[in-house]
Write an enzyme that holds these catalytic residues in place. Structure first.
Site, PDB file in Angstrom:
ATOM      1  N   ASN A  74      67.620 -62.354 -47.310  1.00 53.90           N
ATOM      2  CA  ASN A  74      66.377 -62.117 -48.038  1.00 53.90           C
ATOM      3  C   ASN A  74      65.700 -60.895 -47.416  1.00 53.90           C
ATOM      4  O   ASN A  74      65.129 -60.994 -46.336  1.00 53.90           O
ATOM      5  CB  ASN A  74      65.494 -63.375 -47.922  1.00 53.90           C
ATOM      6  CG  ASN A  74      64.160 -63.198 -48.597  1.00 53.90           C
ATOM      7  OD1 ASN A  74      63.905 -62.188 -49.257  1.00 53.90           O
ATOM      8  ND2 ASN A  74      63.282 -64.176 -48.438  1.00 53.90           N
ATOM      9  N   LYS A  76      63.176 -59.331 -48.434  1.00 54.02           N
ATOM     10  CA  LYS A  76      61.718 -59.357 -48.621  1.00 54.02           C
ATOM     11  C   LYS A  76      61.213 -57.980 -49.073  1.00 54.02           C
ATOM     12  O   LYS A  76      61.922 -57.266 -49.777  1.00 54.02           O
ATOM     13  CB  LYS A  76      61.023 -59.864 -47.354  1.00 54.02           C
ATOM     14  CG  LYS A  76      61.601 -61.210 -46.891  1.00 54.02           C
ATOM     15  CD  LYS A  76      60.777 -61.894 -45.847  1.00 54.02           C
ATOM     16  CE  LYS A  76      61.463 -63.199 -45.449  1.00 54.02           C
ATOM     17  NZ  LYS A  76      60.691 -63.997 -44.508  1.00 54.02           N
ATOM     18  N   HIS A 158      59.945 -69.766 -52.312  1.00 56.08           N
ATOM     19  CA  HIS A 158      59.850 -69.295 -50.920  1.00 56.08           C
ATOM     20  C   HIS A 158      58.432 -69.526 -50.409  1.00 56.08           C
ATOM     21  O   HIS A 158      57.459 -69.377 -51.140  1.00 56.08           O
ATOM     22  CB  HIS A 158      60.221 -67.810 -50.839  1.00 56.08           C
ATOM     23  CG  HIS A 158      60.399 -67.371 -49.416  1.00 56.08           C
ATOM     24  ND1 HIS A 158      59.340 -67.064 -48.603  1.00 56.08           N
ATOM     25  CD2 HIS A 158      61.519 -67.231 -48.659  1.00 56.08           C
ATOM     26  CE1 HIS A 158      59.806 -66.745 -47.398  1.00 56.08           C
ATOM     27  NE2 HIS A 158      61.124 -66.840 -47.411  1.00 56.08           N
ATOM     28  N   GLU A 160      56.520 -67.823 -48.648  1.00 57.88           N
ATOM     29  CA  GLU A 160      55.579 -66.696 -48.767  1.00 57.88           C
ATOM     30  C   GLU A 160      54.977 -66.653 -50.171  1.00 57.88           C
ATOM     31  O   GLU A 160      53.839 -66.234 -50.348  1.00 57.88           O
ATOM     32  CB  GLU A 160      56.299 -65.390 -48.393  1.00 57.88           C
ATOM     33  CG  GLU A 160      56.470 -65.289 -46.881  1.00 57.88           C
ATOM     34  CD  GLU A 160      57.731 -64.595 -46.423  1.00 57.88           C
ATOM     35  OE1 GLU A 160      58.348 -63.854 -47.204  1.00 57.88           O
ATOM     36  OE2 GLU A 160      58.116 -64.812 -45.252  1.00 57.88           O
ATOM     37  N   GLU A 228      63.472 -74.326 -45.235  1.00 57.08           N
ATOM     38  CA  GLU A 228      62.880 -73.291 -44.393  1.00 57.08           C
ATOM     39  C   GLU A 228      61.535 -73.772 -43.859  1.00 57.08           C
ATOM     40  O   GLU A 228      60.510 -73.663 -44.552  1.00 57.08           O
ATOM     41  CB  GLU A 228      62.665 -72.012 -45.211  1.00 57.08           C
ATOM     42  CG  GLU A 228      63.939 -71.436 -45.790  1.00 57.08           C
ATOM     43  CD  GLU A 228      63.807 -69.942 -46.023  1.00 57.08           C
ATOM     44  OE1 GLU A 228      64.545 -69.192 -45.386  1.00 57.08           O
ATOM     45  OE2 GLU A 228      62.954 -69.532 -46.831  1.00 57.08           O
ATOM     46  N   GLY A 234      60.095 -65.922 -39.736  1.00 53.12           N
ATOM     47  CA  GLY A 234      59.576 -64.655 -39.237  1.00 53.12           C
ATOM     48  C   GLY A 234      58.834 -64.770 -37.918  1.00 53.12           C
ATOM     49  O   GLY A 234      58.167 -63.845 -37.484  1.00 53.12           O
ATOM     50  N   SER A 274      64.118 -67.728 -38.829  1.00 55.30           N
ATOM     51  CA  SER A 274      64.485 -67.077 -37.566  1.00 55.30           C
ATOM     52  C   SER A 274      65.953 -67.265 -37.173  1.00 55.30           C
ATOM     53  O   SER A 274      66.289 -67.329 -35.989  1.00 55.30           O
ATOM     54  CB  SER A 274      63.556 -67.525 -36.424  1.00 55.30           C
ATOM     55  OG  SER A 274      62.236 -67.107 -36.687  1.00 55.30           O
TER      56      SER A 274
HETATM   57  P1  PGA Z   1      63.381 -65.012 -41.165  1.00 57.28           P
HETATM   58  O1  PGA Z   1      63.065 -65.313 -42.706  1.00 57.28           O
HETATM   59  O2  PGA Z   1      64.856 -65.136 -40.985  1.00 57.28           O
HETATM   60  O3  PGA Z   1      62.866 -63.621 -40.922  1.00 57.28           O
HETATM   61  O4  PGA Z   1      62.633 -66.040 -40.376  1.00 57.28           O
HETATM   62  C1  PGA Z   1      63.759 -66.294 -43.411  1.00 57.28           C
HETATM   63  C2  PGA Z   1      63.270 -66.370 -44.828  1.00 57.28           C
HETATM   64  O5  PGA Z   1      62.078 -66.208 -45.073  1.00 57.28           O
HETATM   65  O6  PGA Z   1      64.063 -66.602 -45.757  1.00 57.28           O
END
Ligand code: PGA
Length: 318
Positions: A74, A76, A158, A160, A228, A234, A274
């Site tokens: 992803n 983003k 997601h 976010e 997640e 993140g 992460s």
């Molecule tokens: P990250 O994000 O690996 O940077 O923690 C994962 C995601 O949001 O899918």
């Protein structure tokens, strides 16, 4: 036995109270249920509903599900034409395990560039889509347009988008149903906030997200679930393999009880939050982790390849 001991590590850790954020009653693994080590093992084993022994034909022993390992990147809201061109070239030259489905989700504006330059070995996903057919919906992107560019998948739900943009379960469910109706696969994200975990609501939140998808979609054939935990996204604070496994088992069990045993076995449940080149192997060894959704580390070609190739940890040691 290797499989059982892998799973027991996670379940056993619950006994120590290590994972205080979860509703422990789910697996009924409190000390009072176990008079001896043997009964503990028997009890845990009875919860491993989808044991590896059911998949005699696979050269894989540490997958509870029967689906192929799946790794999504992803990207983003990151990248420029130049940085994406470098990332694509790194991915094109990487050696990837064949027994893994690989998908990347570039920002909308670079989908065409990536589709036209990336090896066909890797499929393309969008990071979002509109709820229905296109038209007078300023700023939105329709499923039909995504398909026109060659997208095979879309990431929906997601955290976010749930927590920053404010998307609701129902809105996400509507998008999922429409995407599936047009044969776009859905990477359906679920997961709890830190305060929800600390309040012991991890399963409640994940099951609520699952129910919203289940209520909306006609079939699970083209859905990959991404667990997640929001506190791990993140932040560099990855869930331990045991924490992730514990929720994946619960989600698979939810599918088994609320959809069907067949769907529970076939549906990939991937972990995100992460994941990186250093922690993917231990996570991949968990029986119910069928792959990963990777953010930050998917922006680095060689590291993303390492994560993809962690599928080898599912294989039987010779
Ligand atoms: P990250 O994000 O690996 O940077 O923690 C994962 C995601 O949001 O899918």
């Amino acid at each position: 036995m290797a499989v059982v001991s892998t799973s027991l590590t996670g379940a056993g850790s619950q006994l120590s109270g290590h994972f205080s954020g979860l509703r422990k009653s789910f697996l009924k693994l409190d000390n009072s249920n176990f008079n001896s080590t043997q009964s503990f093992f028997q009890n845990v084993d009875s919860h491993l509903r989808l044991s590896s022994s059911r998949k005699g034909c696979r050269a894989v022993v540490t997958m509870a599900g029967s689906g192929k390992f799946f790794v999504g990147g992803n990207w983003k809201c990151n990248g420029t034409k130049d940085s994406i061109s470098k990332l694509v070239s790194d991915l094109n030259s990487a050696t990837l395990e064949s027994d893994v489905d690989v998908v990347v989700a570039p920002p909308f504006v670079y989908l065409d560039q990536v589709k036209n330059s990336l090896t066909d070995r890797i499929e393309i996903a969008a990071q979002n889509c509109w709820t229905g057919k296109g038209g007078a919906f300023t700023g939105e992107i329709s499923v039909e347009q995504l398909k026109d560019l060659g997208c095979k998948w879309v990431v929906l739900g997601h955290s976010e988008r749930r927590h920053i943009i404010g998307e609701t379960d129902q809105f996400i469910g509507t998008k999922a149903a429409y995407a599936l109706s047009q044969n776009l696969g859905v990477i359906a994200c679920i997961g709890e906030l830190l305060e929800e975990r600390e309040a012991g609501k991890t399963f409640d939140v994940c099951f609520q997200h699952m129910k919203a998808f289940a209520d909306a979609v006609p079939s699970w054939d083209n859905i990959v679930i991404a667990y997640e935990p929001v506190w791990a996204i993140g932040t560099g604070k990855v869930a331990t393999p045991e924490q992730a496994q514990e929720v994946h088992v619960a989600v698979r069990d939810w599918l088994s009880k609320n959809v069907s045993a067949e769907v529970a076995s076939k549906t990939r449940i991937i972990y995100g939050g992460s994941v990186n080149g250093g922690n993917c192997a231990e996570l991949a060894k968990q029986e119910d982790i069928d792959g990963f959704l990777v953010g930050g580390a998917s922006l680095k070609g060689p590291e993303f390849a390492t994560i993809i190739n962690s599928a080898t940890f599912k294989k039987v040691a010779a």
